[in-house]
Design an enzyme around this catalytic site. Structure first.
Site, PDB file in Angstrom:
ATOM      1  N   GLY A 130       0.813  -1.215   0.000  1.00 42.43           N
ATOM      2  CA  GLY A 130       0.000   0.000   0.000  1.00 42.43           C
ATOM      3  C   GLY A 130       0.844   1.260   0.000  1.00 42.43           C
ATOM      4  O   GLY A 130       0.415   2.320  -0.457  1.00 42.43           O
ATOM      5  N   LYS A 140       6.273 -11.378   5.215  1.00 42.82           N
ATOM      6  CA  LYS A 140       6.518 -11.525   3.780  1.00 42.82           C
ATOM      7  C   LYS A 140       7.307 -12.799   3.501  1.00 42.82           C
ATOM      8  O   LYS A 140       6.986 -13.563   2.581  1.00 42.82           O
ATOM      9  CB  LYS A 140       7.267 -10.301   3.238  1.00 42.82           C
ATOM     10  CG  LYS A 140       6.516  -8.992   3.359  1.00 42.82           C
ATOM     11  CD  LYS A 140       7.306  -7.843   2.788  1.00 42.82           C
ATOM     12  CE  LYS A 140       6.653  -6.499   3.071  1.00 42.82           C
ATOM     13  NZ  LYS A 140       5.280  -6.401   2.586  1.00 42.82           N
TER      14      LYS A 140
END
Length: 399
Positions: free
Chosen positions: A72, A333
């Site tokens: 984002g 991640k």
């Protein structure tokens, strides 16, 4: 139709999609009466003739199906307010060109984060629940990416996505997902007192935390498969699972005006990288790329003896707990990348972490860190030692 000169590529893309779908239907002996595709293909035959089919038989042997997760913060620049205009400028300058290069030679699906945007929406509408805010952020970011991709001749197809979770997930008892901007200690306490927010330390500052349950099933994944079946280098480009998707659960019993069996939104934010891993598995993708601000996975990040992994096995990552002490949000991640590689039905499946600007080089395994089930020697390092600093164009207050 063939005489039109609209700069928006939707008409040409649709006729190409119609032609491809018609060919597929012909092979199956089916008919194209749904969605008016027969009429489109017939009425705009001039346009359709100018477009190449989505994939030739030769392309199918070389194209890879890739899911790309864009953070984002790719839409945020240092010192700028989180306005639509500023986000559009960033998307047009960075994300659109990178995604265009990937789409040229691959089947592509995009998912994106929403941390900055959903945090701002929560400040504006403190009474709204996070399932609603998540859906709103998907629409907002989907519009921004659609505008940016249209500028480079690609039609994007954002999908407001519902993702099933377990309402008994332990994550609801211990919120850990950081959302929104950072606050000083006094400001964090004031927000906790006035709005009832749960805030936790994130380095030297504080941020709001919400539950982040494990994604179990993506309800709109069949829509993505349909779009991929007619995808060309001009689109449609599916954008799904924005911000991890809207967490929902199926009601077991009637409650108030909600019938048993209906879906109900839950107050949570699913990690977008974990949802992207599930999406890549369900689509049987060849690769899953998680784009970051700091390149691939580094050992001793930010120190004089720092070095970046070029390729690594999932076993090495698990044994060394790589990413666990990485600043920001690297740990989830790395875990998401491992989950995809180890759960993919494809033996040669790979995941990668790398910088947005290097996206096309990551696919060629020339940049970023490539993760596979097995790698000779378990780990391979780049012959460079300088760790990246935080990008000057990025705002450091978001993950």
């Amino acid at each position: 139709c063939s005489g039109s000169s609209s700069p928006f590529p939707g008409r040409a893309m649709l006729t190409a999609a119609a032609s491809a779908a018609a060919a597929a239907a012909g092979r199956r002996g089916g008919r194209l009466r749904s969605f008016g595709l027969r009429a489109v293909a017939r009425g705009c035959s001039g346009d359709a003739a100018e477009e190449s089919s989505p994939q030739s038989s030769g392309d199918l042997q070389t194209k890879q199906r890739i899911v790309v997760a864009v953070g984002g913060n790719a839409l945020i620049r240092r010192g700028e307010r989180l306005t639509i205009e500023n986000q559009l400028r960033a998307a047009r300058a960075d994300a659109a060109p990178a995604l265009l290069k990937l789409l040229k030679d691959n089947e592509l699906v995009v998912t994106h984060g929403n941390g900055p945007q959903v945090g701002e929406l929560a400040l504006e509408r403190s009474a709204a629940t996070f399932d609603v805010l998540g859906a709103e952020s998907q629409g907002q970011i989907g519009y921004i990416f659609s505008q940016a991709m249209a500028g480079v001749g690609v039609v994007a197809a954002p999908i407001v996505t519902q993702v099933m979770v377990d309402p008994a997930d332990p994550a609801f008892k211990e919120p850990t997902k950081f959302v929104g901007p950072v606050y000083g200690a006094k400001e964090a306490q004031a927000l906790s007192d006035s709005l009832g927010w749960n805030l936790k330390a994130d380095g030297e500052y504080f941020r709001r935390v919400v539950a982040s349950p494990t994604p179990l099933k993506i309800l709109q994944v069949d829509a993505v498969r349909a779009l991929l079946a007619v995808q060309t280098p001009k689109g449609p480009l599916p954008m799904i699972c924005g911000g991890g998707g809207v967490p929902v659960a199926r009601m077991g019993n009637d409650f108030a005006n909600i019938q048993a069996g209906a879906f109900e939104g839950l107050e949570a934010v699913i990690d977008k990288d974990r949802c992207g891993a599930l999406l890549a598995v369900e689509l049987e993708a060849d690769g899953y790329i998680i784009l970051t601000d700091g390149g691939g996975i580094w050992e001793n990040f930010g120190k004089p003896n720092a070095r970046e992994m070029k390729a690594v096995s999932t076993k090495y990552l698990r044994d060394t707990k790589a990413g666990a002490k990485f600043p920001g949000s690297m740990k989830p991640k790395v875990e998401a990348a491992i989950d995809f590689v180890e759960n993919s039905p494809k033996p040669g499946a790979w995941a990668a972490l790398g910088d947005l600007k290097d996206a096309s080089q990551i696919v060629l395994h020339q940049e970023g860190t490539i993760i596979k089930k097995e790698h000779d020697g378990d780990v391979e390092w780049y012959d460079r030692t300088e760790a990246p600093s935080v990008k000057l164009g990025r705002a450091p207050r978001y993950p």
